[in-house]
Write a protein that holds these residues in place. Structure first.
Motif, PDB file in Angstrom:
ATOM      1  N   PRO A   1       0.837  -1.201   0.000  1.00 14.40           N
ATOM      2  CA  PRO A   1       0.000   0.000   0.000  1.00 14.40           C
ATOM      3  C   PRO A   1       0.872   1.251   0.000  1.00 14.40           C
ATOM      4  O   PRO A   1       1.948   1.277   0.598  1.00 14.40           O
ATOM      5  CB  PRO A   1      -0.785  -0.119   1.314  1.00 14.40           C
ATOM      6  N   LEU A   2       0.413   2.295  -0.665  1.00 15.87           N
ATOM      7  CA  LEU A   2       1.157   3.544  -0.760  1.00 15.87           C
ATOM      8  C   LEU A   2       0.446   4.619   0.050  1.00 15.87           C
ATOM      9  O   LEU A   2      -0.785   4.707   0.037  1.00 15.87           O
ATOM     10  CB  LEU A   2       1.254   4.001  -2.216  1.00 15.87           C
ATOM     11  N   VAL A   3       1.231   5.441   0.729  1.00 17.77           N
ATOM     12  CA  VAL A   3       0.662   6.545   1.492  1.00 17.77           C
ATOM     13  C   VAL A   3       1.507   7.785   1.258  1.00 17.77           C
ATOM     14  O   VAL A   3       2.733   7.704   1.143  1.00 17.77           O
ATOM     15  CB  VAL A   3       0.570   6.199   2.994  1.00 17.77           C
TER      16      VAL A   3
ATOM     17  N   LEU B   1      -3.605  10.349  -7.256  1.00 15.14           N
ATOM     18  CA  LEU B   1      -2.181  10.166  -7.531  1.00 15.14           C
ATOM     19  C   LEU B   1      -1.659   8.883  -6.890  1.00 15.14           C
ATOM     20  O   LEU B   1      -0.860   8.158  -7.490  1.00 15.14           O
ATOM     21  CB  LEU B   1      -1.391  11.371  -7.020  1.00 15.14           C
ATOM     22  N   CYS B   2      -2.094   8.618  -5.652  1.00 13.48           N
ATOM     23  CA  CYS B   2      -1.667   7.384  -4.984  1.00 13.48           C
ATOM     24  C   CYS B   2      -2.152   6.151  -5.740  1.00 13.48           C
ATOM     25  O   CYS B   2      -1.386   5.210  -5.981  1.00 13.48           O
ATOM     26  CB  CYS B   2      -2.207   7.357  -3.554  1.00 13.48           C
TER      27      CYS B   2
ATOM     28  N   PRO C   1      -2.479   6.503 -15.638  1.00 17.09           N
ATOM     29  CA  PRO C   1      -2.596   7.952 -15.456  1.00 17.09           C
ATOM     30  C   PRO C   1      -3.687   8.306 -14.445  1.00 17.09           C
ATOM     31  O   PRO C   1      -4.731   7.643 -14.385  1.00 17.09           O
ATOM     32  CB  PRO C   1      -2.957   8.458 -16.857  1.00 17.09           C
ATOM     33  N   ALA C   2      -3.440   9.347 -13.682  1.00 12.05           N
ATOM     34  CA  ALA C   2      -4.421   9.771 -12.679  1.00 12.05           C
ATOM     35  C   ALA C   2      -5.711  10.246 -13.316  1.00 12.05           C
ATOM     36  O   ALA C   2      -6.787  10.130 -12.716  1.00 12.05           O
ATOM     37  CB  ALA C   2      -3.827  10.879 -11.812  1.00 12.05           C
ATOM     38  N   ASP C   3      -5.634  10.780 -14.535  1.00 10.31           N
ATOM     39  CA  ASP C   3      -6.848  11.320 -15.148  1.00 10.31           C
ATOM     40  C   ASP C   3      -7.808  10.232 -15.626  1.00 10.31           C
ATOM     41  O   ASP C   3      -8.915  10.541 -16.077  1.00 10.31           O
ATOM     42  CB  ASP C   3      -6.515  12.274 -16.299  1.00 10.31           C
ATOM     43  N   GLY C   4      -7.396   8.986 -15.503  1.00 12.34           N
ATOM     44  CA  GLY C   4      -8.300   7.898 -15.872  1.00 12.34           C
ATOM     45  C   GLY C   4      -9.016   7.285 -14.685  1.00 12.34           C
ATOM     46  O   GLY C   4      -9.722   6.279 -14.844  1.00 12.34           O
TER      47      GLY C   4
END
Length: 239
Positions: free
Chosen positions: A15-17, A65-66, A74-77
């Protein structure tokens, strides 16, 4: 857990934080308010102050973003939604990614600072400014177990000690391990309260991995929890 489940978990990324100032998130070239859904824009517009609107927006962008970093897309998807398990409304409640039901996400924001997390295991994150930390007294007695309360009262800086326990317990709420009504039934007194100034503190409580740190740039206490060890990442460097 079966051997197959263990092997599948081992193959998944941690997991990313992340934590950042709201302004740093909004400066990222790959995210902007156009990524928000109509409902998110409506909710942002309801804030009476510009700082509240900015913090809300930045938190909802940072969690994208995470998740984008976790998934390699991509974040925009990525679309973000929320739903309350009690009333069923979509303007509050646990956040999720409708197009990626196997990904768990969490977000938190305080004045000028936002935090977010994403993982293939349940993950929760909370951030609070030390200057805005809840004071002791009746609040501590309602949400702390007796052993935790004794630790806080004996700490050199009781308010900061309480804040550390508070962000941990808030993160537990976000993974469904407790609720506001049952916080005092969760005893985290086995975890250290002192967090190093030069990096995160990693600790274990039963099957849970905690990562705690005090963000020096923002003076904020941050806690993340998951059944897999969260990885702290920088998502706004150079912004």
């Amino acid at each position: 857990m079966t051997t197959e489940d263990h092997d599948r978990r081992q193959d998944r990324p941690a997991p990313l934080v992340a934590v950042a100032s709201a302004e740093a998130v909004l400066r990222r070239p790959e995210v902007s308010e156009h990524l928000l859904t109509d409902l998110e824009r409506q909710r942002a517009a309801r804030f009476r102050t510009e700082t509240g609107r900015v913090d809300f927006t930045a938190g909802h962008l940072l969690v994208r973003l995470c998740a984008a970093r976790l998934l390699g897309v991509p974040a925009d998807g990525l679309a973000l939604a929320q739903q309350c398990p009690d009333c069923g409304r979509a303007d509050h409640g646990k956040p999720f990614l409708p197009d990626h039901p196997d990904v768990h996400v969490s977000l938190s924001h305080t004045r000028g600072v936002v935090a977010a997390a994403a993982g293939f295991e349940p993950v929760g994150v909370d951030v609070e400014l030390a200057a805005r930390g809840r004071s002791l007294g009746e609040v501590a007695q309602r949400v702390l177990a007796p052993a935790e309360l004794a630790l806080v009262r004996a700490a050199p800086e009781p308010d900061r000690a309480f804040l550390r326990l508070w962000v941990r317990k808030e993160s537990l709420i976000k993974i469904g391990r407790t609720s506001m009504d049952t916080l005092a039934a969760v005893d985290l007194s086995d975890l250290p309260l002192a967090v190093p100034a030069d990096g995160p503190l990693r600790s274990r409580h039963q099957d849970l991995h905690f990562v705690d740190w005090t963000d020096p740039a923002h003076g904020a206490a941050v806690a993340a929890v998951s059944t897999a060890e969260p990885q702290v990442v920088e998502l706004t460097a150079g912004a």
